[in-house]
Design a protein around this motif. Structure first.
Motif, short mmCIF file in Angstrom:
data_model
loop_
_atom_site.label_atom_id
_atom_site.label_comp_id
_atom_site.label_asym_id
_atom_site.label_seq_id
_atom_site.Cartn_x
_atom_site.Cartn_y
_atom_site.Cartn_z
N SER A 1 1.21 11.50 15.21
CA SER A 1 0.01 11.26 14.42
C SER A 1 -1.02 10.61 15.34
O SER A 1 -0.64 9.78 16.18
N PRO A 2 -2.29 10.95 15.23
CA PRO A 2 -3.28 10.48 16.20
C PRO A 2 -3.38 8.96 16.34
O PRO A 2 -3.70 8.46 17.41
N ILE A 3 -3.06 8.21 15.30
CA ILE A 3 -3.25 6.75 15.33
C ILE A 3 -2.06 5.99 15.89
O ILE A 3 -2.16 4.83 16.26
N LEU A 4 -0.91 6.65 16.00
CA LEU A 4 0.32 5.91 16.29
C LEU A 4 0.32 5.26 17.67
O LEU A 4 0.80 4.12 17.82
N LYS A 5 -0.17 5.94 18.66
CA LYS A 5 -0.16 5.36 20.02
C LYS A 5 -0.96 4.06 20.05
O LYS A 5 -0.54 3.06 20.64
N GLN A 6 -2.10 4.07 19.39
CA GLN A 6 -2.96 2.88 19.34
C GLN A 6 -2.27 1.74 18.60
O GLN A 6 -2.30 0.58 19.04
N VAL A 7 -1.63 2.05 17.48
CA VAL A 7 -0.98 1.01 16.67
C VAL A 7 0.22 0.41 17.41
O VAL A 7 0.44 -0.81 17.37
N GLY B 1 0.80 -1.23 0.00
CA GLY B 1 0.00 0.00 0.00
C GLY B 1 0.83 1.27 0.00
O GLY B 1 0.31 2.36 -0.19
N ASN B 2 2.14 1.12 0.24
CA ASN B 2 3.08 2.25 0.21
C ASN B 2 4.35 1.83 -0.52
O ASN B 2 4.66 0.65 -0.62
N ASN B 3 5.09 2.82 -0.99
CA ASN B 3 6.46 2.60 -1.40
C ASN B 3 7.33 2.69 -0.15
O ASN B 3 6.90 3.19 0.89
N TYR B 4 8.60 2.24 -0.26
CA TYR B 4 9.51 2.30 0.88
C TYR B 4 10.84 2.92 0.46
O TYR B 4 11.43 2.50 -0.54
N LEU B 5 11.29 3.90 1.22
CA LEU B 5 12.60 4.49 1.03
C LEU B 5 13.47 4.09 2.22
O LEU B 5 13.18 4.45 3.35
N PHE B 6 14.52 3.30 1.96
CA PHE B 6 15.42 2.86 3.02
C PHE B 6 16.66 3.74 2.99
O PHE B 6 17.30 3.89 1.95
N MET B 7 16.99 4.32 4.14
CA MET B 7 18.09 5.29 4.20
C MET B 7 19.04 4.97 5.34
O MET B 7 18.62 4.85 6.49
N ASP C 1 -0.88 -0.46 6.69
CA ASP C 1 -0.75 -0.55 5.24
C ASP C 1 -1.94 0.02 4.49
O ASP C 1 -1.79 0.62 3.43
N ASP C 2 -3.14 -0.17 5.01
CA ASP C 2 -4.34 0.31 4.31
C ASP C 2 -4.94 1.56 4.94
O ASP C 2 -6.11 1.88 4.73
N ASN C 3 -4.13 2.28 5.73
CA ASN C 3 -4.63 3.48 6.40
C ASN C 3 -4.45 4.76 5.60
O ASN C 3 -4.81 5.83 6.07
N GLY C 4 -3.83 4.67 4.44
CA GLY C 4 -3.59 5.87 3.66
C GLY C 4 -2.52 6.73 4.31
O GLY C 4 -1.74 6.26 5.14
N LYS C 5 -2.49 8.00 3.95
CA LYS C 5 -1.48 8.92 4.48
C LYS C 5 -1.86 9.37 5.88
O LYS C 5 -2.96 9.88 6.11
N LEU C 6 -0.96 9.19 6.83
CA LEU C 6 -1.24 9.55 8.21
C LEU C 6 -1.21 11.06 8.39
O LEU C 6 -0.31 11.73 7.86
N PRO C 7 -2.15 11.61 9.14
CA PRO C 7 -2.09 13.05 9.45
C PRO C 7 -0.95 13.35 10.42
O PRO C 7 -0.66 12.55 11.32
#
Length: 409
Positions: free
Chosen positions: A227-233, A169-175, A306-312
């Protein structure tokens, strides 16, 4: 010359492996290579750093990542070291005696998605003991930085392998960043000279010192408020760790550069230790099973999102702005992952006030002078009231006993 030839031989050997054989490269294999004496501590701008960059680029290529630097997998940046720690770094391409060139290593997994997750870890360290070293020996010794931060790079490479054809659902940039030890220079440079559209960056994950998971499985996860969802995840996907959360997106590692670019961040950290920024940070002291467990945990977080779209993105309070300034120190390494009452000592520095007073590793400071110590912040507030030459009493909990000692700063 022998050292460099040996390194190049290993790089070619890795480059010649088939994809099937590359999957046999373990987290420990990557740490052992990056933290070998032959790389001489991977200080930014040195031959050891360049050899480490070549190795990481070779691993990226064999994992099937697309080169996403300015020059293949590499993004070089030249700068003049700061003379004032508060000044902004002077990135420059001019030649000169004081100019240093560092190298970020960047690989891309293109899933043809709208947004990109950035997964990062710094690979530079302190060479033979650059500024920032806490070693007080008379002779120069190599600071291999196995935990700081060969561990983070090894987990990054593990995730690159796990994410191939998964969670698309996203691309990945490894740095793999350089210049972190000199002030987050590589990550800061990237955010100002990004090789992708940063408006399409979904969130950033940073692994810095993830190699020493302790017996109680305590893992710090910073940035959960960005981001509001991160603590829950972070909570929902955890079944293995005692999680210590911190909401702030600001801290002494590369995620800060991305938070300052309005990108949600998470930073994973297994805690400080007595070998931090010293020659003793070597490969045999790492918990490799713990690192694999952390890699799986981060993969599960990515899968969940993965299916949450772009996180605010959400701004957080910068706790570092509240830290009191102090002129003296006890000469201890605090246990930053301790969440009980007081400040637990994780290490004692030689010939400092704590050692002279007879304090020991594992002691929990519960009172300093007239101030009760309930946590790290109250400890720092208490410390900020003293000057050089002051004497006071310190009370520590040692096992079931309370021990009082006299401290002279």
């Amino acid at each position: 010359m022998k050292n460099i030839l040996f390194i190049l031989f290993l790089i070619v050997l890795v480059g010649c492996k088939t994809e099937t054989k590359v999957e046999l490269v373990t987290i420990k294999d990557d740490v052992v290579f990056l933290a070998d004496d032959k790389l001489e501590g991977r200080q930014t701008g040195t031959e050891g750093e360049k050899a480490a960059a070549d190795y990481i680029a070779s691993r990226f290529e064999n994992l099937g990542l697309e080169a996403k630097g300015a020059q293949g997998f590499f993004q070089t940046f030249s700068f003049k070291p700061k003379t004032d720690p508060h000044q902004e770094v002077n990135y420059t391409v001019k030649n000169g005696d004081s100019t240093i060139t560092g190298t970020n290593v960047i690989g891309f997994l293109d899933n043809k998605a709208e947004n990109t997750i950035i997964i990062g870890a710094h690979y530079d360290h302190l060479g033979y003991g650059a500024e920032g070293s806490l070693f007080r020996g008379e002779s120069q010794e190599i600071h291999n930085g196995a935990d700081d931060n060969a561990s983070g790079v090894a987990v990054l490479l593990s995730l690159a392998m796990k994410l191939k054809e998964k969670n698309t659902g996203n691309n990945y940039l490894f740095m793999a960043f350089s210049g972190e030890e000199m002030g987050l220079l590589g990550s800061n440079y990237f955010t100002k000279n990004a090789t992708i559209d940063l408006t399409k960056a979904n969130y950033m994950l940073n692994m810095d010192m993830v190699g020493r998971l302790k017996q109680d499985s305590t893992l710090a996860v910073y940035g959960v408020g960005t981001s509001p969802i991160l603590k829950q995840v972070v909570k929902a996907n955890n079944s293995k760790f005692k999680i210590i959360e911190n909401e702030s997106g600001v801290g002494p590692s590369d995620h800060t550069s991305f938070y300052n670019s309005d990108i949600p961040v998470l930073h994973f950290f297994t805690g400080q230790h007595e070998d931090y920024h010293k020659p003793g940070d070597d490969t045999e002291k790492l918990n490799y099973e713990g690192m694999e467990t952390i890699s799986t945990y981060i993969f599960d977080i990515i899968s969940d999102l993965d299916d949450n779209g772009k996180l605010p993105f959400r701004k957080t309070k910068n706790e570092s702005e509240d830290v009191p300034r102090f002129k003296v120190g006890l000469g201890v390494i605090p246990d930053y992952l301790y969440d009980g009452k007081g400040m637990r000592i994780d290490g004692i520095s030689e010939d400092k006030p704590a050692q002279k007073a007879g304090l020991e590793k594992g002691d929990i400071v519960i009172k300093l002078g007239d101030s009760l110590v309930s946590d790290m912040m109250s400890y720092m507030r208490a410390l900020s009231t003293f000057d050089n030459g002051d004497k006071t009493k310190v009370t520590v909990k040692r096992g079931e006993d309370e021990v009082e000692a006299e401290i002279e700063f």
